[in-house]
Design a protein around this motif. Structure first.
Motif, mmCIF file in Angstrom:
data_model
loop_
_atom_site.group_PDB
_atom_site.id
_atom_site.type_symbol
_atom_site.label_atom_id
_atom_site.label_comp_id
_atom_site.label_asym_id
_atom_site.label_seq_id
_atom_site.Cartn_x
_atom_site.Cartn_y
_atom_site.Cartn_z
ATOM 1 N N VAL A 129 0.852 -1.186 0.000
ATOM 2 C CA VAL A 129 0.000 0.000 0.000
ATOM 3 C C VAL A 129 0.888 1.236 0.000
ATOM 4 C CG1 VAL A 129 -1.778 1.257 1.282
ATOM 5 C CG2 VAL A 129 -1.762 -1.257 1.310
ATOM 6 N N GLY A 130 0.753 2.046 -1.048
ATOM 7 C CA GLY A 130 1.480 3.305 -1.147
ATOM 8 C C GLY A 130 0.598 4.471 -0.730
ATOM 9 N N ASN A 131 1.035 5.683 -1.019
ATOM 10 C CA ASN A 131 0.322 6.877 -0.591
ATOM 11 C C ASN A 131 -0.723 7.381 -1.572
ATOM 12 O OD1 ASN A 131 1.777 7.064 1.809
ATOM 13 N ND2 ASN A 131 3.428 8.157 0.808
ATOM 14 N N SER A 132 -0.613 7.031 -2.836
ATOM 15 C CA SER A 132 -1.558 7.525 -3.828
ATOM 16 C C SER A 132 -2.958 6.985 -3.536
ATOM 17 C CB SER A 132 -1.135 7.081 -5.230
ATOM 18 O OG SER A 132 -2.142 7.400 -6.174
ATOM 19 N N ASN A 133 -3.962 7.846 -3.669
ATOM 20 C CA ASN A 133 -5.343 7.421 -3.444
ATOM 21 C C ASN A 133 -5.951 6.726 -4.657
ATOM 22 O OD1 ASN A 133 -5.549 8.331 -0.777
ATOM 23 N ND2 ASN A 133 -5.938 10.408 -1.463
ATOM 24 N N GLY A 134 -5.265 6.736 -5.786
ATOM 25 C CA GLY A 134 -5.770 6.073 -6.985
ATOM 26 C C GLY A 134 -5.462 4.591 -6.969
ATOM 27 N N PRO A 135 -5.956 3.875 -7.986
ATOM 28 C CA PRO A 135 -5.719 2.421 -8.063
ATOM 29 C C PRO A 135 -4.237 2.046 -8.079
ATOM 30 C CG PRO A 135 -7.255 3.132 -9.780
ATOM 31 C CD PRO A 135 -6.767 4.363 -9.089
ATOM 32 N N GLU A 136 -3.383 2.946 -8.563
ATOM 33 C CA GLU A 136 -1.954 2.654 -8.607
ATOM 34 C C GLU A 136 -1.312 2.713 -7.220
ATOM 35 O OE1 GLU A 136 -2.408 7.050 -8.747
ATOM 36 O OE2 GLU A 136 -3.411 5.424 -9.776
ATOM 37 N N GLY A 137 -2.060 3.177 -6.211
ATOM 38 C CA GLY A 137 -1.533 3.299 -4.855
ATOM 39 C C GLY A 137 -1.545 2.015 -4.061
ATOM 40 N N ILE A 138 -2.232 0.994 -4.551
ATOM 41 C CA ILE A 138 -2.228 -0.325 -3.894
ATOM 42 C C ILE A 138 -1.956 -1.350 -4.980
ATOM 43 C CG2 ILE A 138 -3.522 -2.033 -2.554
ATOM 44 C CD1 ILE A 138 -5.204 0.252 -1.427
ATOM 45 N N LYS A 139 -0.859 -2.073 -4.842
ATOM 46 C CA LYS A 139 -0.466 -3.039 -5.868
ATOM 47 C C LYS A 139 -0.327 -4.435 -5.271
ATOM 48 C CE LYS A 139 1.836 -0.096 -9.176
ATOM 49 N NZ LYS A 139 3.006 -0.033 -10.053
ATOM 50 N N ALA A 140 -0.465 -5.411 -6.148
ATOM 51 C CA ALA A 140 -0.353 -6.816 -5.730
ATOM 52 C C ALA A 140 0.620 -7.549 -6.641
ATOM 53 C CB ALA A 140 -1.718 -7.492 -5.779
ATOM 54 N N TRP A 141 1.322 -8.507 -6.042
ATOM 55 C CA TRP A 141 2.230 -9.381 -6.767
ATOM 56 C C TRP A 141 1.966 -10.817 -6.327
ATOM 57 C CZ3 TRP A 141 3.470 -4.608 -4.990
ATOM 58 C CH2 TRP A 141 4.085 -3.716 -5.869
ATOM 59 N N SER A 142 2.202 -11.748 -7.241
ATOM 60 C CA SER A 142 2.116 -13.167 -6.917
ATOM 61 C C SER A 142 3.456 -13.804 -7.262
ATOM 62 C CB SER A 142 0.992 -13.825 -7.733
ATOM 63 O OG SER A 142 0.940 -15.207 -7.471
ATOM 64 N N PHE A 143 3.940 -14.681 -6.377
ATOM 65 C CA PHE A 143 5.199 -15.375 -6.607
ATOM 66 C C PHE A 143 4.936 -16.568 -7.505
ATOM 67 C CE2 PHE A 143 8.798 -18.112 -5.315
ATOM 68 C CZ PHE A 143 9.826 -17.232 -5.627
ATOM 69 N N ARG A 144 5.481 -16.511 -8.712
ATOM 70 C CA ARG A 144 5.271 -17.567 -9.701
ATOM 71 C C ARG A 144 6.566 -17.826 -10.459
ATOM 72 N NH1 ARG A 144 0.167 -18.911 -10.522
ATOM 73 N NH2 ARG A 144 -1.369 -17.655 -9.448
ATOM 74 N N GLU A 145 6.883 -19.089 -10.631
ATOM 75 C CA GLU A 145 8.044 -19.496 -11.420
ATOM 76 C C GLU A 145 9.318 -18.757 -11.014
ATOM 77 O OE1 GLU A 145 6.983 -19.317 -15.552
ATOM 78 O OE2 GLU A 145 5.057 -20.297 -15.169
ATOM 79 N N GLY A 146 9.511 -18.615 -9.716
ATOM 80 C CA GLY A 146 10.747 -18.061 -9.208
ATOM 81 C C GLY A 146 10.843 -16.551 -9.145
ATOM 82 N N HIS A 147 9.767 -15.840 -9.512
ATOM 83 C CA HIS A 147 9.814 -14.383 -9.400
ATOM 84 C C HIS A 147 8.418 -13.830 -9.135
ATOM 85 C CE1 HIS A 147 8.994 -15.139 -13.666
ATOM 86 N NE2 HIS A 147 8.395 -13.975 -13.681
ATOM 87 N N TYR A 148 8.380 -12.550 -8.743
ATOM 88 C CA TYR A 148 7.103 -11.903 -8.454
ATOM 89 C C TYR A 148 6.532 -11.279 -9.709
ATOM 90 C CZ TYR A 148 7.126 -12.799 -3.537
ATOM 91 O OH TYR A 148 7.077 -13.437 -2.333
ATOM 92 N N VAL A 149 5.264 -11.563 -9.963
ATOM 93 C CA VAL A 149 4.556 -11.041 -11.130
ATOM 94 C C VAL A 149 3.515 -10.043 -10.638
ATOM 95 C CG1 VAL A 149 3.116 -11.645 -13.112
ATOM 96 C CG2 VAL A 149 4.883 -13.248 -12.309
ATOM 97 N N GLU A 150 3.583 -8.820 -11.169
ATOM 98 C CA GLU A 150 2.655 -7.773 -10.745
ATOM 99 C C GLU A 150 1.273 -7.998 -11.345
ATOM 100 O OE1 GLU A 150 2.136 -2.933 -10.954
ATOM 101 O OE2 GLU A 150 4.138 -3.799 -11.185
ATOM 102 N N ALA A 151 0.265 -7.763 -10.539
ATOM 103 C CA ALA A 151 -1.128 -7.908 -10.974
ATOM 104 C C ALA A 151 -1.600 -6.649 -11.688
ATOM 105 C CB ALA A 151 -2.025 -8.182 -9.773
ATOM 106 N N ALA A 152 -2.572 -6.823 -12.544
ATOM 107 C CA ALA A 152 -3.236 -5.704 -13.210
ATOM 108 C C ALA A 152 -4.533 -5.422 -12.456
ATOM 109 C CB ALA A 152 -3.517 -6.040 -14.659
ATOM 110 N N TRP A 153 -4.763 -4.160 -12.119
ATOM 111 C CA TRP A 153 -5.965 -3.725 -11.403
ATOM 112 C C TRP A 153 -7.069 -3.451 -12.416
ATOM 113 C CZ3 TRP A 153 -9.290 0.388 -11.442
ATOM 114 C CH2 TRP A 153 -10.069 0.616 -10.284
ATOM 115 N N THR A 154 -8.270 -3.931 -12.116
ATOM 116 C CA THR A 154 -9.423 -3.581 -12.946
ATOM 117 C C THR A 154 -10.601 -3.273 -12.045
ATOM 118 O OG1 THR A 154 -9.996 -5.920 -13.216
ATOM 119 C CG2 THR A 154 -8.748 -4.900 -15.004
#
Length: 163
Positions: free
Chosen positions: A134-159
């Motif tokens: 959770v970052g400081n921006s109040n927009g959708p870009e202010g909270i991001k998610a990642w999943s650990f897959r195949e040895g690295h973190y993959v960033e999620a797309a917000w919709t």
């Protein structure tokens, strides 16, 4: 039905994660302000929900966690107790969340080590652990998610979730 705030999806993964309004509200309420320390908690889904995979519980920060402005450690006893309570309610651990002192959060090498350690501790239960920052921006870009897959973190797309 659990009210849904938004959803995340991952490139190349035929799955999306719905985020309940309760979880969204908790995450939004803990944005890290200037000179605050990082805060965080654990994340749980209801695997039996007929509407799909829904993030239904994000535990709030705990007084026994340790933190500084740019680092965070969950209290192990608190984690065990939360997992036991959530499991008794039919919920399952999927990862943890924490704050960052930046507007748009990015996963750092420290975060990757921390989340990897967390995932290794729960390796049987977490094949693809989830990391929310959770970052400081109040927009959708202010909270991001990642999943650990195949040895690295993959960033999620917000919709946006249809209302």
């Amino acid at each position: 039905m659990t009210p849904i705030a938004w959803q995340w999806s991952w490139p190349g993964v035929d799955m999306h994660l719905l985020v309940s309004q309760d979880v969204a509200s908790l995450l939004e309420s803990y944005r890290q302000r200037r000179f605050d320390v990082e805060r965080g908690g654990q994340l749980f889904v209801d695997p039996s929900n007929a509407n799909g995979l829904i993030l239904v519980l994000a535990t709030p920060p705990h007084k026994n966690d340790r933190a500084g402005r740019t680092w965070f450690e969950l209290n192990a006893r608190r984690c065990r107790e939360e997992i036991e309570r959530a499991n008794a309610a039919g919920l399952r651990l999927v990862g943890y969340w924490h704050t960052h002192p930046q507007s748009i959060p990015m996963i750092s090498p420290t975060d990757i080590r921390s989340f990897s350690s967390f995932a290794a501790h729960y390796t049987q239960d977490l094949p693809h652990p989830l990391a929310i920052i959770v970052g400081n921006s109040n927009g959708p870009e202010g909270i991001k998610a990642w999943s650990f897959r195949e040895g690295h973190y993959v960033e999620a797309a917000w919709t946006n979730w249809p209302t």
